[in-house]
Design a protein around this motif. Structure first.
Motif, PDB file in Angstrom:
ATOM      1  N   HIS A  31     -17.254  12.573  21.436  1.00  0.00           N
ATOM      2  CA  HIS A  31     -17.976  11.300  21.462  1.00  0.00           C
ATOM      3  C   HIS A  31     -18.071  10.694  20.068  1.00  0.00           C
ATOM      4  CE1 HIS A  31     -21.088   8.348  22.294  1.00  0.00           C
ATOM      5  NE2 HIS A  31     -21.882   8.928  21.419  1.00  0.00           N
ATOM      6  N   ARG A  32     -18.224  11.554  19.062  1.00  0.00           N
ATOM      7  CA  ARG A  32     -18.408  11.055  17.699  1.00  0.00           C
ATOM      8  C   ARG A  32     -17.157  11.229  16.838  1.00  0.00           C
ATOM      9  NH1 ARG A  32     -23.929  12.219  18.893  1.00  0.00           N
ATOM     10  NH2 ARG A  32     -23.616  14.467  18.784  1.00  0.00           N
ATOM     11  N   ALA A  33     -15.991  11.126  17.439  1.00  0.00           N
ATOM     12  CA  ALA A  33     -14.750  11.265  16.670  1.00  0.00           C
ATOM     13  C   ALA A  33     -14.687  10.238  15.543  1.00  0.00           C
ATOM     14  CB  ALA A  33     -13.547  11.111  17.595  1.00  0.00           C
ATOM     15  N   GLU A  34     -15.127   9.006  15.819  1.00  0.00           N
ATOM     16  CA  GLU A  34     -15.086   7.963  14.789  1.00  0.00           C
ATOM     17  C   GLU A  34     -16.096   8.231  13.676  1.00  0.00           C
ATOM     18  OE1 GLU A  34     -13.935   3.962  17.234  1.00  0.00           O
ATOM     19  OE2 GLU A  34     -15.578   5.190  17.995  1.00  0.00           O
ATOM     20  N   VAL A  35     -17.182   8.912  14.013  1.00  0.00           N
ATOM     21  CA  VAL A  35     -18.152   9.290  12.979  1.00  0.00           C
ATOM     22  C   VAL A  35     -17.510  10.270  12.008  1.00  0.00           C
ATOM     23  CG1 VAL A  35     -20.338  10.478  12.535  1.00  0.00           C
ATOM     24  CG2 VAL A  35     -20.160   8.848  14.428  1.00  0.00           C
ATOM     25  N   HIS A  36     -16.765  11.225  12.542  1.00  0.00           N
ATOM     26  CA  HIS A  36     -16.094  12.194  11.673  1.00  0.00           C
ATOM     27  C   HIS A  36     -15.027  11.509  10.816  1.00  0.00           C
ATOM     28  CE1 HIS A  36     -18.341  15.122  13.803  1.00  0.00           C
ATOM     29  NE2 HIS A  36     -17.651  15.027  14.925  1.00  0.00           N
ATOM     30  N   GLN A  37     -14.336  10.541  11.414  1.00  0.00           N
ATOM     31  CA  GLN A  37     -13.323   9.807  10.652  1.00  0.00           C
ATOM     32  C   GLN A  37     -13.974   9.007   9.525  1.00  0.00           C
ATOM     33  OE1 GLN A  37     -10.851   7.312  13.093  1.00  0.00           O
ATOM     34  NE2 GLN A  37      -9.686   6.499  11.358  1.00  0.00           N
ATOM     35  N   ALA A  38     -15.079   8.335   9.848  1.00  0.00           N
ATOM     36  CA  ALA A  38     -15.785   7.554   8.830  1.00  0.00           C
ATOM     37  C   ALA A  38     -16.359   8.455   7.741  1.00  0.00           C
ATOM     38  CB  ALA A  38     -16.904   6.743   9.478  1.00  0.00           C
ATOM     39  N   THR A  39     -16.787   9.650   8.120  1.00  0.00           N
ATOM     40  CA  THR A  39     -17.293  10.606   7.134  1.00  0.00           C
ATOM     41  C   THR A  39     -16.211  10.950   6.120  1.00  0.00           C
ATOM     42  OG1 THR A  39     -18.869  11.545   8.716  1.00  0.00           O
ATOM     43  CG2 THR A  39     -18.264  12.910   6.826  1.00  0.00           C
ATOM     44  N   GLY A  40     -14.993  11.135   6.612  1.00  0.00           N
ATOM     45  CA  GLY A  40     -13.883  11.411   5.705  1.00  0.00           C
ATOM     46  C   GLY A  40     -13.608  10.253   4.769  1.00  0.00           C
TER      47      GLY A  40
END
Length: 236
Positions: A180-189
């Motif tokens: 669900h939070r794949a984009e959160v992990h991408q933004a974290t990177g």
């Protein structure tokens, strides 16, 4: 929950196991309805002790994901309490819960959710995730509803173990379930590179900004990825 409804739910779980669909073969909305709830979410713990939402009601109001995201941003709430204590948390009416229990979560939980049942997913004595049920009406669920929700949580965990036990135990939660939070992990990177900080610090900055601006975490993450938002070392 009638015996016929429980058997219907079990049939769906068995079919998902036989066909290799895993938990994706069971509709969260249907499971919630049969169990007497309005929404369900299932999260698994990462090696760092955070919860990753893998399975949730796909209703238009996104009731379950919204509550899960709020707890993820604030770092407290019934789902996290169930994970950390390895005990079922039942809150019959969030509007009447003493604010001291979850001082950040309760004032921010401005949704239609009134009742929460959070069941830890246990491997022995270790909590590896949480199944959380939400209802828009106040009142504690009956003993029968609570028992049925607990049985479903155990069945869901068994289905995850059947589909991919190694991934479950190592924190690699693929098994065909979308993060669900794949984009959160991408933004974290992205933030980690921009701010030259560790990933944990970048995630904290992302969560803090979402909270300070009263925005959904996923919306903030998408803005960071699309370069519509850039956080510098002085921004909240």
């Amino acid at each position: 929950m009638s015996p016929a409804e429980w058997e219907t739910l079990l049939d769906r779980l068995r079919h998902a196991a036989r066909t290799g669909q895993g938990l994706n073969g069971v509709s969260p909305g249907t499971a919630a309805r049969l169990l007497g709830h309005d929404a369900l979410t299932l999260c698994l713990a990462t090696p760092r002790g955070q919860l990753e939402l893998l399975w949730s009601d796909d209703a238009a109001d996104r009731l379950g994901p919204a509550m899960d995201d709020l707890q993820y941003v604030l770092g407290e709430g019934p789902t996290l309490e169930a994970l950390h204590t390895a005990r079922t948390v039942i809150e019959p009416d969030l509007r009447n819960t003493p604010v001291g229990r979850w001082p950040q979560f309760l004032p921010a939980a401005r949704t239609d959710v009134r009742t929460v049942v959070a069941v830890p997913l246990l491997l022995g004595v270790v909590s590896v995730g949480v199944l959380t049920a939400y209802r828009t009406r106040p009142g504690a669920p009956s003993a029968e509803q609570t028992a049925a929700t607990d049985r479903f949580a155990r069945a869901a965990l068994n289905l995850l173990l059947y589909a991919s036990p190694a991934r479950l135990l190592t924190g690699e939660h693929g098994a065909g379930l979308a993060l669900h939070r794949a984009e959160v992990h991408q933004a974290t990177g992205v933030l980690s590179v921009q701010l030259r900080v560790a990933l944990d610090q970048a995630l904290l900055r992302l969560r803090a900004h979402a909270y300070a601006q009263d925005r959904a975490l996923l919306d903030v993450a998408r803005d960071v990825i699309a370069h519509r938002l850039r956080l510098d070392n002085g921004s909240s």
